[in-house]
Design an enzyme around this catalytic site. Structure first.
Site, mmCIF file in Angstrom:
data_model
loop_
_atom_site.group_PDB
_atom_site.id
_atom_site.type_symbol
_atom_site.label_atom_id
_atom_site.label_comp_id
_atom_site.label_asym_id
_atom_site.label_seq_id
_atom_site.Cartn_x
_atom_site.Cartn_y
_atom_site.Cartn_z
ATOM 1 N N GLU A 1 19.351 42.424 10.734
ATOM 2 C CA GLU A 1 20.533 41.579 10.570
ATOM 3 C C GLU A 1 20.902 41.351 9.111
ATOM 4 O O GLU A 1 20.038 41.321 8.231
ATOM 5 C CB GLU A 1 20.300 40.203 11.204
ATOM 6 C CG GLU A 1 20.104 40.221 12.697
ATOM 7 C CD GLU A 1 19.923 38.839 13.296
ATOM 8 O OE1 GLU A 1 19.784 38.746 14.526
ATOM 9 O OE2 GLU A 1 19.934 37.834 12.530
ATOM 10 N N HIS B 1 5.020 39.759 7.727
ATOM 11 C CA HIS B 1 6.221 38.920 7.699
ATOM 12 C C HIS B 1 6.106 37.740 6.727
ATOM 13 O O HIS B 1 6.212 36.578 7.110
ATOM 14 C CB HIS B 1 6.558 38.424 9.104
ATOM 15 C CG HIS B 1 6.887 39.505 10.071
ATOM 16 N ND1 HIS B 1 7.401 39.244 11.332
ATOM 17 C CD2 HIS B 1 6.781 40.858 9.985
ATOM 18 C CE1 HIS B 1 7.586 40.397 11.971
ATOM 19 N NE2 HIS B 1 7.212 41.380 11.163
ATOM 20 N N TYR C 1 8.388 46.055 20.614
ATOM 21 C CA TYR C 1 7.940 47.389 20.251
ATOM 22 C C TYR C 1 7.372 48.082 21.484
ATOM 23 O O TYR C 1 6.553 47.518 22.200
ATOM 24 C CB TYR C 1 6.903 47.317 19.133
ATOM 25 C CG TYR C 1 7.495 46.807 17.834
ATOM 26 C CD1 TYR C 1 8.359 47.604 17.091
ATOM 27 C CD2 TYR C 1 7.219 45.528 17.385
ATOM 28 C CE1 TYR C 1 8.929 47.142 15.917
ATOM 29 C CE2 TYR C 1 7.773 45.052 16.206
ATOM 30 C CZ TYR C 1 8.630 45.859 15.477
ATOM 31 O OH TYR C 1 9.196 45.392 14.323
ATOM 32 N N GLN D 1 1.321 43.633 4.613
ATOM 33 C CA GLN D 1 2.596 43.439 3.933
ATOM 34 C C GLN D 1 2.510 42.418 2.810
ATOM 35 O O GLN D 1 3.494 42.155 2.128
ATOM 36 C CB GLN D 1 3.662 43.007 4.951
ATOM 37 C CG GLN D 1 3.961 44.070 5.989
ATOM 38 C CD GLN D 1 4.905 43.583 7.083
ATOM 39 O OE1 GLN D 1 5.334 42.437 7.093
ATOM 40 N NE2 GLN D 1 5.231 44.467 8.013
ATOM 41 N N TYR E 1 19.534 30.474 13.127
ATOM 42 C CA TYR E 1 19.903 31.884 13.226
ATOM 43 C C TYR E 1 19.202 32.600 14.388
ATOM 44 O O TYR E 1 19.265 33.811 14.480
ATOM 45 C CB TYR E 1 19.711 32.551 11.860
ATOM 46 C CG TYR E 1 20.801 32.021 10.947
ATOM 47 C CD1 TYR E 1 22.030 32.649 10.860
ATOM 48 C CD2 TYR E 1 20.648 30.790 10.313
ATOM 49 C CE1 TYR E 1 23.066 32.107 10.121
ATOM 50 C CE2 TYR E 1 21.687 30.242 9.574
ATOM 51 C CZ TYR E 1 22.889 30.901 9.490
ATOM 52 O OH TYR E 1 23.933 30.337 8.784
#
Length: 358
Positions: free
Chosen positions: A229, A136, A250, A71, A239
């Site tokens: 979210e 991430h 998963y 990513q 949060y």
């Protein structure tokens, strides 16, 4: 070149995606140059100027070394609010260390007058610690009205517990001055055991962020298997990830205690279960889309569409799909200076689309 008319549900607006450019390799972010051209990042590590007619320029020179893989790569780009005068832009990317680890970094530069190169590149911030992960990164940049920058940072997946640890930058949003220094009114300045850059914490994988018309900051983040979210992060607040979540591991199974609420942790303004894999975010402030002014749009990678979101203050009151037949992963959505929405699709032959109405 139209892909075909795709119907938006409420207000009976018919949205037609028009291809502006194609042949982009996994494009991640688009910014709008004052001359009507586009600046587009490609995740493998290229920055391109795209002409108003859709021609792809040669890669802009002068980028720092980028750890492209998984990513990671060259991710967000935004123009400084004074770009027309100072030609300054900000970009974030995955930055490697010699030991094989990496993290998200934020840099600033000036775009040369011929638009062929970046000049005076300066790294403003490097997420700490660097870790061995290709997941991430976060990496959305927003300039607030006070001139400070907010940068979203993922918790790098394998290190999810660190999102609750104020001693590092994993799973945080940080706020910086444009020279990389720390604003003295940040919530954790002067607090022992906390990084002063931190604005909010307890985030997982935040991949969309934008300012609302009233100047408030909104973002979205991936849940695990469920629990994507939308949040409106406020300074110093937690949060919740990974203590509270609407998702699961998963393949199934609860995360931690499997709870969705805990005192001292914020609830999302909205959550999607199952996940849609949220991406870029924008607010509609133009009159191009009658009845939609002030609404939010959010891209979806897995669901391959946009979501149109109606807000009432800080509450999400309606969520409706757009471009449900697009058939491409949506990576970014931005409103251009012309008032139209622009979308980037995430694939090896990615497209820049303009969303017109009939």
């Amino acid at each position: 070149m139209a892909l075909g008319a795709l119907l938006g549900h409420a207000q009976a607006l018919e949205i037609t995606p028009e291809v502006v450019a194609q042949g982009l390799q996994n494009p991640w972010a688009v910014a709008f140059l004052p001359d009507g051209q586009f600046l587009v990042t490609e995740r493998p590590g290229r920055l391109r100027v795209v002409s108003a007619q859709g021609q792809l320029g040669e890669p802009v020179q002068g980028l720092p070394a980028i750890a492209a893989g998984g990513q990671g790569g060259l991710l967000d780009v935004v123009l400084d609010s004074g770009f027309a005068q100072n030609r300054t832009l900000y970009f974030c990317y995955s930055e490697a260390a010699p030991n094989g680890t990496n993290s998200t970094a934020l840099a600033k530069a000036r775009l040369s007058s011929d638009q062929h190169a970046l000049q005076d590149v300066q790294v403003l911030f490097s997420q700490q610690p660097k870790v061995a992960s290709q997941l991430h990164f976060g990496c959305r940049i927003v300039e607030r009205r006070d001139g400070t920058l907010l940068l979203t940072l993922g918790e790098r997946s394998h290190y999810k517990e660190e999102a609750q640890n104020l001693r590092n930058h994993l799973g945080k949003i940080v706020r910086l001055h444009k020279d990389g220094s720390v604003p003295q009114d940040n919530p954790f300045v002067g607090r022992s055991g906390a990084r002063p850059e931190i604005w909010s914490y307890g985030h997982r994988s935040p991949q969309g962020a934008a300012l609302a018309p009233d100047g408030t900051f909104w973002m979205n983040e991936h849940g695990p298997q469920g629990g994507d979210e939308i949040n409106r992060p406020e300074p110093g607040k937690n949060y919740g990830w990974p203590v509270i979540t609407y998702g699961e591991n998963y393949g199934g199974g609860k995360i931690g205690a499997g709870i969705t609420h805990q005192a001292g942790m914020e609830q999302p303004a909205h959550q999607w279960t199952p996940s849609i894999a949220v991406s870029g975010m924008a607010f509609i402030t133009s009159d191009r889309y009658p009845g939609w002014k002030g609404q939010m749009v959010v891209g979806a990678l897995k669901a391959q569409r946009l979501e149109r979101i109606t807000l009432a203050g800080d509450k999400v009151v309606r969520v409706e799909p757009l471009l449900a037949q697009l058939g491409q992963r949506v990576r970014d959505v931005r409103q251009g200076p012309d008032g139209w929405l622009y979308v980037l699709t995430d694939r090896s032959n990615g497209q820049l689309l303009r969303l017109r109405t009939r």
